[in-house]
Design a protein around this motif. Structure first.
Motif: not given
Length: 238
Positions: A161-162, A182-183, A209-210, A221-223
Motif C-alpha cells: 500500500p502506497l 508492520l506499521g 497494514a491498511d 489507519y487500522a490497528q
C-alpha cells in the motif's frame, strides 16, 4: 440432466479480466486480461450510453489496446485520459491507449513496485530496492530518505500500500520494522523527510497494514490485533 465436461484445454482457453479501472474522463476502461497463461494490460473505449452496444465478448476477447508484454499492475495518469502506467517484469512503462505506443519510464536492475501517480499527473511514486522514490515525468528523480529502523514493506498479498494524500503533499506507505511487524509511515514529498510514523514492536500485539486518506493531510489507519479478533481505527492529521 446434462453434464458439463470441462477439460484442461477448455480451462486454458478461458479469458478473464480483473482490476477494472476507468480513466480520468470515463472514456476508456482499463483492465488486466488473463489469457493463455499470461496477464497483460487491455483497454477499451466507451461511447455514449445511447450509442454503445456491448456483447459478452466485446473488449475482453478483442480489446482496442492490448500489450504484448506481461503486466502486473497499471494505473491511469491523472489529467491524461489516454495514458496509463504499467508495471512489467519490474520495470515501468507508459502506454498510449489510443495508439498502443509503449515507452519505458523506469528501467533498473532492481524491480519497481506499487507505482502510483501524483494527483497532478506530473510524477510517480514507487518502491525500489527498499527505498521510496518520486520520479517526475520531465526527468528529476528523488529518493525519500529517513534515518529509521524501518522501510517500505515487501509485497504483502499484493502491491505494498502506497498512496498520495489528495493535495499531493504527503505519501503514506506500509513499512516493515526491524521488530518483524508492520506499521504506517508518512513522508513529506517536498522536503523528502519523514513526517509521521506509527511502528509497533512485534510484542505490542498489533500491526498496521491498511490505511486511507480522508482529506488533505488527514489519514485513517487500522490497528489489527495479531490474534486476528480485533481491529481499531485511528486518525492522524499531519
Amino acid at each position: 440432466m446434462s453434464s458439463l465436461n470441462l477439460t484442461v484445454d477448455d480451462t486454458l482457453d478461458l479469458v478473464t479480466v480483473s482490476g477494472q479501472s476507468w480513466n480520468d474522463d470515463g472514456s476508456r476502461l482499463g483492465f488486466l486480461r488473463d489469457a493463455d497463461g499470461e496477464t497483460t494490460f487491455g483497454a477499451h473505449s466507451v461511447g455514449t450510453v445511447e450509442g454503445t452496444a456491448v456483447s459478452l465478448g466485446d473488449g475482453t476477447l478483442d480489446p482496442e489496446t492490448l500489450l504484448d508484454r506481461p503486466v502486473g499492475a497499471f494505473e491511469w495518469r491523472p489529467n491524461h485520459p489516454d495514458e496509463a502506467l504499467v508495471a512489467s517484469d519490474g520495470d515501468l512503462y507508459t502506454v498510449d491507449a489510443a495508439t498502443g505506443e509503449t515507452n519505458p519510464f523506469v528501467t533498473a536492475p532492481e524491480p519497481c513496485g506499487a507505482p502510483t501517480w501524483h494527483p497532478d499527473g506530473d510524477r510517480v511514486a514507487y518502491i525500489r530496492d527498499g527505498t521510496l522514490w518520486v520520479h517526475h515525468v520531465d526527468g528529476p528523480v528523488r529518493g525519500l530518505t529517513a534515518d529509521t529502523d524501518f522501510g517500505p514493506a515487501a509485497d504483502l498479498f499484493g502491491p505494498t500500500p502506497l498512496m498520495w494524500d489528495p493535495a499531493g503533499d504527503h505519501l503514506a506507505v506500509v513499512v516493515e520494522t526491524a521488530h518483524e511487524s508492520l506499521g504506517v509511515a508518512v513522508y513529506d514529498a517536498a522536503e523528502g523527510t519523514l513526517a509521521w510514523a506509527d511502528t509497533p514492536d512485534y510484542g505490542d500485539g498489533f500491526f498496521m497494514a491498511d490505511f486511507a486518506w480522508v482529506g488533505d493531510g488527514h489519514l485513517v489507519y487500522a490497528q489489527d490485533a495479531t490474534t486476528g479478533d480485533e481491529r481499531v481505527y485511528r486518525s492522524v492529521r499531519l
